[in-house]
Design an enzyme around this catalytic site. Structure first.
Site, PDB file in Angstrom:
ATOM      1  N   TYR A  52       0.819  -1.219   0.000  1.00 17.30           N
ATOM      2  CA  TYR A  52       0.000   0.000   0.000  1.00 17.30           C
ATOM      3  C   TYR A  52       0.851   1.267   0.000  1.00 17.30           C
ATOM      4  CZ  TYR A  52      -3.986  -3.054   0.412  1.00 17.30           C
ATOM      5  OH  TYR A  52      -4.912  -4.026   0.134  1.00 17.30           O
ATOM      6  N   VAL A  89      -9.632   3.629  -3.951  1.00 17.61           N
ATOM      7  CA  VAL A  89      -8.986   4.183  -2.758  1.00 17.61           C
ATOM      8  C   VAL A  89      -8.057   5.347  -3.126  1.00 17.61           C
ATOM      9  CG1 VAL A  89      -9.200   2.067  -1.409  1.00 17.61           C
ATOM     10  CG2 VAL A  89      -7.181   2.392  -2.876  1.00 17.61           C
ATOM     11  N   HIS A 105     -14.635   1.760  -0.020  1.00 19.79           N
ATOM     12  CA  HIS A 105     -13.539   0.828   0.279  1.00 19.79           C
ATOM     13  C   HIS A 105     -12.357   1.510   0.945  1.00 19.79           C
ATOM     14  CE1 HIS A 105     -15.060  -2.115  -3.068  1.00 19.79           C
ATOM     15  NE2 HIS A 105     -15.817  -2.120  -2.003  1.00 19.79           N
ATOM     16  N   SER A 173     -15.940  -3.905 -12.864  1.00 25.72           N
ATOM     17  CA  SER A 173     -16.263  -5.229 -13.415  1.00 25.72           C
ATOM     18  C   SER A 173     -17.482  -5.832 -12.738  1.00 25.72           C
ATOM     19  CB  SER A 173     -15.061  -6.165 -13.220  1.00 25.72           C
ATOM     20  OG  SER A 173     -14.765  -6.279 -11.824  1.00 25.72           O
ATOM     21  N   ASN A 197     -18.441   1.589 -19.655  1.00 27.84           N
ATOM     22  CA  ASN A 197     -17.315   0.713 -19.346  1.00 27.84           C
ATOM     23  C   ASN A 197     -16.581   0.345 -20.631  1.00 27.84           C
ATOM     24  OD1 ASN A 197     -16.457  -0.465 -16.744  1.00 27.84           O
ATOM     25  ND2 ASN A 197     -16.489  -2.375 -17.885  1.00 27.84           N
ATOM     26  N   ALA A 215     -13.275   5.492 -20.417  1.00 29.11           N
ATOM     27  CA  ALA A 215     -13.997   6.430 -19.544  1.00 29.11           C
ATOM     28  C   ALA A 215     -13.704   7.876 -19.925  1.00 29.11           C
ATOM     29  CB  ALA A 215     -13.614   6.175 -18.090  1.00 29.11           C
TER      30      ALA A 215
HETATM   31  N1  APR Z   1     -12.334   3.073 -19.244  1.00 29.26           N
HETATM   32  C1  APR Z   1     -13.469   2.434 -18.822  1.00 29.26           C
HETATM   33  N2  APR Z   1     -13.468   1.196 -18.222  1.00 29.26           N
HETATM   34  C2  APR Z   1     -12.275   0.604 -18.089  1.00 29.26           C
HETATM   35  C3  APR Z   1     -11.051   1.206 -18.528  1.00 29.26           C
HETATM   36  C4  APR Z   1     -11.128   2.506 -19.132  1.00 29.26           C
HETATM   37  N3  APR Z   1     -10.035   3.156 -19.554  1.00 29.26           N
HETATM   38  N4  APR Z   1     -10.020   0.346 -18.249  1.00 29.26           N
HETATM   39  C5  APR Z   1     -10.588  -0.751 -17.664  1.00 29.26           C
HETATM   40  N5  APR Z   1     -11.943  -0.605 -17.591  1.00 29.26           N
HETATM   41  C6  APR Z   1     -12.926  -1.526 -17.006  1.00 29.26           C
HETATM   42  C7  APR Z   1     -12.617  -3.004 -17.218  1.00 29.26           C
HETATM   43  O1  APR Z   1     -13.194  -3.469 -18.413  1.00 29.26           O
HETATM   44  C8  APR Z   1     -13.269  -3.647 -15.986  1.00 29.26           C
HETATM   45  O2  APR Z   1     -14.639  -3.944 -16.242  1.00 29.26           O
HETATM   46  O3  APR Z   1     -12.882  -1.324 -15.599  1.00 29.26           O
HETATM   47  C9  APR Z   1     -13.192  -2.532 -14.925  1.00 29.26           C
HETATM   48  C10 APR Z   1     -12.142  -2.761 -13.832  1.00 29.26           C
HETATM   49  O4  APR Z   1     -12.531  -3.880 -13.082  1.00 29.26           O
HETATM   50  P1  APR Z   1     -11.679  -4.371 -11.812  1.00 29.26           P
HETATM   51  O5  APR Z   1     -10.255  -4.383 -12.151  1.00 29.26           O
HETATM   52  O6  APR Z   1     -12.322  -5.631 -11.365  1.00 29.26           O
HETATM   53  O7  APR Z   1     -11.876  -3.200 -10.730  1.00 29.26           O
HETATM   54  P2  APR Z   1     -13.140  -2.874  -9.815  1.00 29.26           P
HETATM   55  O8  APR Z   1     -14.410  -3.288 -10.464  1.00 29.26           O
HETATM   56  O9  APR Z   1     -13.021  -1.480  -9.386  1.00 29.26           O
HETATM   57  O10 APR Z   1     -12.866  -3.843  -8.548  1.00 29.26           O
HETATM   58  C11 APR Z   1     -13.797  -3.809  -7.490  1.00 29.26           C
HETATM   59  O11 APR Z   1     -12.445  -5.277  -6.189  1.00 29.26           O
HETATM   60  O12 APR Z   1     -10.320  -5.869  -5.766  1.00 29.26           O
HETATM   61  C12 APR Z   1     -11.400  -5.257  -5.218  1.00 29.26           C
HETATM   62  O13 APR Z   1     -11.552  -3.606  -3.549  1.00 29.26           O
HETATM   63  C13 APR Z   1     -11.127  -3.812  -4.849  1.00 29.26           C
HETATM   64  O14 APR Z   1     -12.502  -1.869  -5.225  1.00 29.26           O
HETATM   65  C14 APR Z   1     -12.010  -3.035  -5.820  1.00 29.26           C
HETATM   66  C15 APR Z   1     -13.097  -4.028  -6.166  1.00 29.26           C
END
Ligand code: APR
Length: 230
Positions: A52, A89, A105, A173, A197, A215
């Site tokens: 972290y 975060v 979170h 995701s 997304n 995004a």
């Molecule tokens: N623009 C839009 N979407 C994007 C981009 C972008 N440039 N790059 C990636 N993505 C999308 C991916 O397709 C995916 O669906 O963002 C999503 C990221 O998913 P994760 O990596 O799973 O992150 P997140 O959904 O925030 O995870 C949720 O999981 O690990 C824990 O606590 C952690 O807060 C986190 C939680």
């Protein structure tokens, strides 16, 4: 019109903050159990604090992108009719100007004292076990909600989700609950649901509208439409 926006790691990807589950994501290089659970922290606190500390330094070296700025601009127009609920975060929403914001979170820019429970703002490292500024004990950890722990602000979030007219999910995701369940809750209370997304996700209930793309492009375009339609 009341709007709730849920954001995930994808909104910060274009700022250079790694996501979790995409190619090259954080969970490729680290086992979730090792760095994102209380058990992992107990087993190897130095590994976790270093992980972290590195992320905190990484976030300090980047800046908000067009998507963060567009949401802050929307807040300037519709004020408290917008609530941003972030799973992230990092502090890029705040640095872009968002104020109506819940970090469900936790935040890298805060520490959490395991003895007195205080959550002081924190910009330095924690691996050297500095004393808590409130109680003096050396039991500070990152103020990040780990798996198996209770997220922050659930009551405020749920009140906003059941009362919103539009629920928007950006850059997540939908893999982690309770955040992944908000689209179903919003839909159940009659809100229109929109996903912005990189790719469509396998959500709990289908979104009314899905727009795919980065995004930094799709969020400003969507915000412009919302403001123009007022
Ligand atoms: N623009 C839009 N979407 C994007 C981009 C972008 N440039 N790059 C990636 N993505 C999308 C991916 O397709 C995916 O669906 O963002 C999503 C990221 O998913 P994760 O990596 O799973 O992150 P997140 O959904 O925030 O995870 C949720 O999981 O690990 C824990 O606590 C952690 O807060 C986190 C939680």
């Amino acid at each position: 019109m009341r709007i709730v926006v849920l954001t995930g790691a994808g909104i910060s990807a274009e700022s250079g903050v790694p996501t979790f589950r995409d190619a090259g994501g954080l969970w490729e290089g680290h086992r979730v159990e090792d760095v994102a659970t209380p058990e992992g922290f107990e087993a190897d606190p130095e590994l976790v604090l270093r992980f972290y500390d590195e992320r905190r330094r990484g976030v300090a070296s980047v800046v908000p992108n067009e998507a963060h700025r567009a949401l802050a601009a929307l807040e300037d127009v519709i004020r408290d009719h917008l609530l941003v609920v972030t799973q992230n975060v990092d502090d890029l929403h705040e640095r872009a100007g968002s104020r109506n914001l819940v970090h469900m979170h936790g935040e890298l820019r805060r520490a959490l004292c395991a003895v007195c429970g205080s959550r002081p703002e924190w910009t330095g490292d924690l691996v050297d076990r500095p004393p808590c500024p409130v109680c003096g004990e050396r039991m500070l950890r990152p103020d990040v909600v780990w798996f198996g722990e209770m997220p922050y602000g659930l009551d405020r979030i749920e009140q906003a989700v059941v009362a919103c007219d539009v629920f928007v999910s950006i850059g997540t995701s939908g893999a982690v609950y309770p955040a992944a369940g908000y689209v179903a809750l919003a839909a159940a209370f009659g809100a229109r649901t929109v996903e912005l997304n990189l790719e469509p996700t396998d959500a709990a209930v289908p979104f009314d509208e899905v727009r795919t793309g980065r995004a930094g492009e799709v969020v400003p375009a969507w915000v412009d439409e919302v403001i123009a339609a007022r």
